[in-house]
Design an enzyme around this catalytic site. Structure first.
Site, PDB file in Angstrom:
ATOM      1  N   ASP A  19       0.825  -1.209   0.000  1.00 52.29           N
ATOM      2  CA  ASP A  19       0.000   0.000   0.000  1.00 52.29           C
ATOM      3  C   ASP A  19       0.864   1.266   0.000  1.00 52.29           C
ATOM      4  O   ASP A  19       1.977   1.261   0.514  1.00 52.29           O
ATOM      5  CB  ASP A  19      -0.905  -0.033   1.246  1.00 52.29           C
ATOM      6  CG  ASP A  19      -2.039   0.960   1.152  1.00 52.29           C
ATOM      7  OD1 ASP A  19      -2.394   1.381   0.034  1.00 52.29           O
ATOM      8  OD2 ASP A  19      -2.582   1.329   2.213  1.00 52.29           O
ATOM      9  N   ASN A  67     -10.934  -2.271  -5.459  1.00 54.56           N
ATOM     10  CA  ASN A  67     -10.139  -1.324  -6.264  1.00 54.56           C
ATOM     11  C   ASN A  67     -10.768  -1.039  -7.628  1.00 54.56           C
ATOM     12  O   ASN A  67     -10.389  -0.068  -8.295  1.00 54.56           O
ATOM     13  CB  ASN A  67      -8.693  -1.801  -6.434  1.00 54.56           C
ATOM     14  CG  ASN A  67      -7.854  -1.713  -5.181  1.00 54.56           C
ATOM     15  OD1 ASN A  67      -6.947  -2.509  -4.959  1.00 54.56           O
ATOM     16  ND2 ASN A  67      -8.139  -0.725  -4.325  1.00 54.56           N
TER      17      ASN A  67
END
Ligand code: IPE
Ligand code: IPE
Ligand code: MG
Length: 251
Positions: A19, A67
């Site tokens: 991330d 996502n």
């Protein structure tokens, strides 16, 4: 196994939530796509290092079911990077005996990318080195729902009795079926959440949250994470001290 590995207790299975690409780029006044580009270069470095350390399974969270909510341009950038990564790296991965797997909703990936993904999986499927899981369009809740459907179908057909449903069966029906659960979960960029990743498999994983964006995470950070892991006492619900330490004892 290398010298650095022999100094530490190497986890059998490392899972990483990669991330912070967007923030890495934003902090430099750059577009998010540049963060993803730099992030994909780091993927290569980390795969190499994990293999060198003797890790048996490396699971990389690349793209979640959630996502898909991102702007189309960003999703396209990520898919393009995935495709070019595999085209560039698969020969080396294959030569090193790495077995590439993709966990997630493969059918949702654009056809041109899917073709490369499928070719790479086929090409490396007989390898018996490190298992490399790319988690793409992966969502743990979806994975569990898929497993529950299989169980329901087997019960309906009479092949399975409800009393025969147990943890081993559920584990075997997940995308990670046949693989050990992660010993260590690393998440970069400081968020204390697991974002729909390996909800079942992380039951007893050691968790390491690092305050670094993914593009700043390198081979040395992975080695440090392994050192850190080696100092954790895993109890699995028992009272300390416990002899249980299911990782690979370095020789
Ligand atoms: C990780 O970086 C890559 C993906 C989730 C695909 P992010 O894109 O989430 O970057 P941040 O968290 O916004 O900084
Ligand atoms: C998790 O990161 C997914 C990947 C790294 C692929 P996100 O950036 O999507 O997670 P949230 O939205 O911060 O929870
Ligand atoms: Mg993020």
């Amino acid at each position: 196994m290398t010298d650095s590995a022999s100094e530490s207790f190497v986890p059998q299975h490392i899972a990483i939530i990669m991330d912070g690409n967007g923030r890495w780029a934003n902090s430099r006044g750059w577009k998010r796509s540049l963060g993803h580009y730099r992030g994909s270069a780091k993927v290569k470095e980390i795969i190499r290092e994990a293999d060198k350390l003797g890790v048996k399974v490396l699971s990389l969270y690349c793209f979640s079911t959630e996502n898909w909510r991102r702007p189309l341009e960003e999703v396209e950038t990520l898919m393009r990077l995935l495709k070019s990564f595999l085209i560039k790296e698969r020969d080396e991965l294959h030569a090193n005996g790495v077995q590439v797997r993709v966990l997630g909703q493969l059918e949702k990936i654009p056809a041109a990318v899917r073709a490369i993904v499928t070719e790479t999986i086929d090409m490396t499927s007989k390898n018996n080195g490190m298992v490399l899981n790319f988690c793409i369009s992966y969502g743990s809740r979806h994975e569990i729902v898929d497993a529950v459907k299989v169980v329901a179908e087997r019960v309906q057909s009479g092949e399975l009795k409800p009393s025969e449903i147990n943890e081993e069966l559920i584990s075997s029906l997940l995308y990670t079926g046949g693989l050990p659960d992660p010993d260590l979960l690393i998440r970069t960029s400081g968020e204390f959440r697991i974002s729909n990743f390996f909800l079942w498999q992380l039951a007893y994983s050691e968790i390491l949250i690092l305050d670094k964006y993914w593009p700043d995470f390198g081979a040395e950070d992975l080695r440090n994470a392994c050192q850190h892991f080696s100092r954790r006492e895993r109890r699995f619900g028992a009272t300390p001290p416990t002899p249980l330490r299911p990782g690979i004892a370095a020789t």
